[in-house]
Design a protein around this motif. Structure first.
Motif, PDB file in Angstrom:
ATOM      1  N   ASN A 225       0.742  -1.636  -0.179  1.00 53.68           N
ATOM      2  CA  ASN A 225       0.185   0.044   0.201  1.00 53.68           C
ATOM      3  C   ASN A 225       0.540   1.394  -0.240  1.00 53.68           C
ATOM      4  OD1 ASN A 225      -2.741  -1.253   0.132  1.00 53.68           O
ATOM      5  ND2 ASN A 225      -2.499  -1.944   2.310  1.00 53.68           N
ATOM      6  N   HIS A 226       2.062   1.048  -0.068  1.00 52.39           N
ATOM      7  CA  HIS A 226       3.014   2.001   0.463  1.00 52.39           C
ATOM      8  C   HIS A 226       3.930   2.217  -0.152  1.00 52.39           C
ATOM      9  CE1 HIS A 226       0.175   4.133   2.967  1.00 52.39           C
ATOM     10  NE2 HIS A 226       0.152   3.111   3.549  1.00 52.39           N
ATOM     11  N   PRO A 227       4.044   1.487  -1.587  1.00 49.97           N
ATOM     12  CA  PRO A 227       5.485   1.649  -2.437  1.00 49.97           C
ATOM     13  C   PRO A 227       6.509   2.689  -2.455  1.00 49.97           C
ATOM     14  CG  PRO A 227       3.932   1.375  -3.761  1.00 49.97           C
ATOM     15  CD  PRO A 227       3.217   1.105  -2.641  1.00 49.97           C
ATOM     16  N   MET A 228       7.749   2.323  -2.499  1.00 51.78           N
ATOM     17  CA  MET A 228       8.229   4.193  -2.246  1.00 51.78           C
ATOM     18  C   MET A 228       9.530   3.757  -3.458  1.00 51.78           C
ATOM     19  SD  MET A 228      11.042   2.963   1.350  1.00 51.78           S
ATOM     20  CE  MET A 228      11.930   4.827   0.924  1.00 51.78           C
ATOM     21  N   SER A 229       8.781   3.022  -3.961  1.00 50.31           N
ATOM     22  CA  SER A 229       9.758   3.072  -6.059  1.00 50.31           C
ATOM     23  C   SER A 229       8.886   2.504  -6.994  1.00 50.31           C
ATOM     24  CB  SER A 229      10.901   2.657  -5.888  1.00 50.31           C
ATOM     25  OG  SER A 229      10.613   1.697  -6.289  1.00 50.31           O
ATOM     26  N   SER A 230       8.712   2.710  -8.141  1.00 51.76           N
ATOM     27  CA  SER A 230       7.957   2.575  -9.425  1.00 51.76           C
ATOM     28  C   SER A 230       8.244   0.899  -9.073  1.00 51.76           C
ATOM     29  CB  SER A 230       8.004   3.172 -10.923  1.00 51.76           C
ATOM     30  OG  SER A 230       9.545   3.378 -10.973  1.00 51.76           O
ATOM     31  N   TYR A 231       9.792   0.631  -9.058  1.00 46.65           N
ATOM     32  CA  TYR A 231       9.956  -1.160  -9.238  1.00 46.65           C
ATOM     33  C   TYR A 231       9.197  -1.721  -8.228  1.00 46.65           C
ATOM     34  CZ  TYR A 231      12.208  -5.030  -9.096  1.00 46.65           C
ATOM     35  OH  TYR A 231      13.135  -6.914  -9.230  1.00 46.65           O
ATOM     36  N   VAL A 232       9.126  -1.127  -6.871  1.00 45.51           N
ATOM     37  CA  VAL A 232       8.204  -1.570  -5.781  1.00 45.51           C
ATOM     38  C   VAL A 232       6.843  -2.642  -6.595  1.00 45.51           C
ATOM     39  CG1 VAL A 232       7.686  -2.170  -3.591  1.00 45.51           C
ATOM     40  CG2 VAL A 232       9.750  -1.885  -4.226  1.00 45.51           C
TER      41      VAL A 232
END
Length: 364
Positions: A225-232
């Motif tokens: 719900n709170h990815p830090m990067s577009s990869y994640v």
């Protein structure tokens, strides 16, 4: 993290000119179920092998319960490994396979027999002591491999994609069994997988790896719900990635202009400002499909499919870019070629890649 049992400090590893790990720092808590998640070649198995002593790092330290074990042989470390291929001795029955390590330690036979009996009960294989590996199913072989790894009561159990060879239904059943077993024993499990569903279902924390670095460490909720990067965001849950420029800010709400229109997102006023380009991620299940384009983007439905109780739609924007939307149930009103509008609630747009923008990413 005072109750850490395992710590990795500045781990680096290369094979020839290929850098596999680039400065891995991580603390793992006692009794934690932690999963390394990433695509093939990201470095997760190499990290596990370094912890197990099967590979030596070029730089860095492996600390187990405050002791530097970096230079120790695998049998000198209080860790055991379960591999995907089971690695059972084909000429030994279940009892002999599970008790082999205890035999090497010259433990008395009655004690070995008792320990093997208890661990087989724990993995629900009582009565299978005399079976040979070729007489077992895939799931039973995996239980034997786990029992063999647990019989020594290791400080840390390393599991390298242990369920990868099982069919989907059995794999899901084994996920639940492994989690229950880990909680019952209180042993630290370090699990390796490329299956996001497996990681989310089983883990206390997930370590997302990408090209030899740790992209994000957090609970399943934090990573999803709170990815830090577009990869994640794209690897865990396949989010839509959208890039645009902030043209208006009102409190914590910003109006973002992309190539096909304007749409609102929630921002941090202390970090974002007017004129700034941002990258946002929106989960497929949070994409709203409607008929009116107020605060939404004009689009057309290109594809639709139904799987696992979910309707999945591929929706094309006016500039040719695609958005993936999903929702539960079959919707007979959705037709290929139908003109619609797509949008999302401002709070469902997550700003990612805040520290650096990657120009190679596909943008809207």
């Amino acid at each position: 993290m005072e109750d850490s049992i395992l710590e990795l400090k500045g781990i680096e590893k290369s094979f020839g000119s290929s850098e596999v790990l680039n400065g891995i720092d991580l603390k793992i808590k006692k009794g934690e179920f932690i999963t390394f998640l990433g695509s093939s070649g990201c470095g997760k198995t190499t990290t596990l092998r370094i912890i197990a002593g099967l590979e030596m790092p070029d730089k860095g330290q492996v600390i187990l319960e405050g002791r530097d074990v970096t230079g120790l042989e695998p049998h000198e470390r209080d860790v055991n490994t379960v591999f995907q291929n089971y690695a059972l001795f084909p000429h030994m029955n279940v009892e002999a396979n599970v008790g082999y390590a205890l035999k090497l330690r010259r433990m008395p036979k009655p004690e070995i027999k008792e320990k093997v009996k208890k661990i087989l009960e724990l993995v629900q294989l009582s009565g299978y002591e005399k079976r040979m590996p070729q007489e077992l199913s895939g799931g039973q072989k995996q239980r034997v491999a786990i029992a063999r790894a647990l019989v020594n009561n290791p400080k840390v159990l390393l599991l390298d994609e242990p369920l990868g060879a099982l069919d989907l239904q059995l794999r899901r059943a084994m996920q639940l069994e492994l989690k229950k077993l880990q909680k019952k024993l209180g042993i630290t499990f370090l699990y390796i997988t490329h299956d996001q569903e497996e990681a989310i279902n089983m883990s206390d924390r997930i370590v997302v790896m990408n090209k030899g670095v740790l992209e994000q460490i957090g609970t399943p909720d934090e990573v999803y719900n709170h990815p830090m990067s577009s990869y994640v965001a794209t690897f865990v849950g396949n989010a839509n990635i959208v890039r645009g420029k902030i043209v208006q800010i009102q409190g914590e709400e910003a109006l973002v202009e992309i190539s096909t229109g304007k749409i609102k997102v929630i921002i941090d006023p202390n970090r974002e400002q007017i004129g700034q380009e941002i990258t946002i991620a929106v989960r497929a299940e949070n994409i709203l499909v409607c008929e009116e384009c107020k605060e939404a983007l004009p689009a057309v439905i290109l594809e639709k499919s139904f799987s696992g109780g979910q309707l999945r739609m591929v929706i094309g924007l006016e500039d040719g870019k695609e958005i993936i939307a999903s929702r539960y149930g079959i919707d007979s009103h959705v037709q290929i070629g139908q003109k619609v509008c797509v949008g999302w609630k401002p709070a469902d747009a997550i700003i990612v890649d805040r520290e650096e923008q990657n120009d190679e990413k596909e943008t809207f």
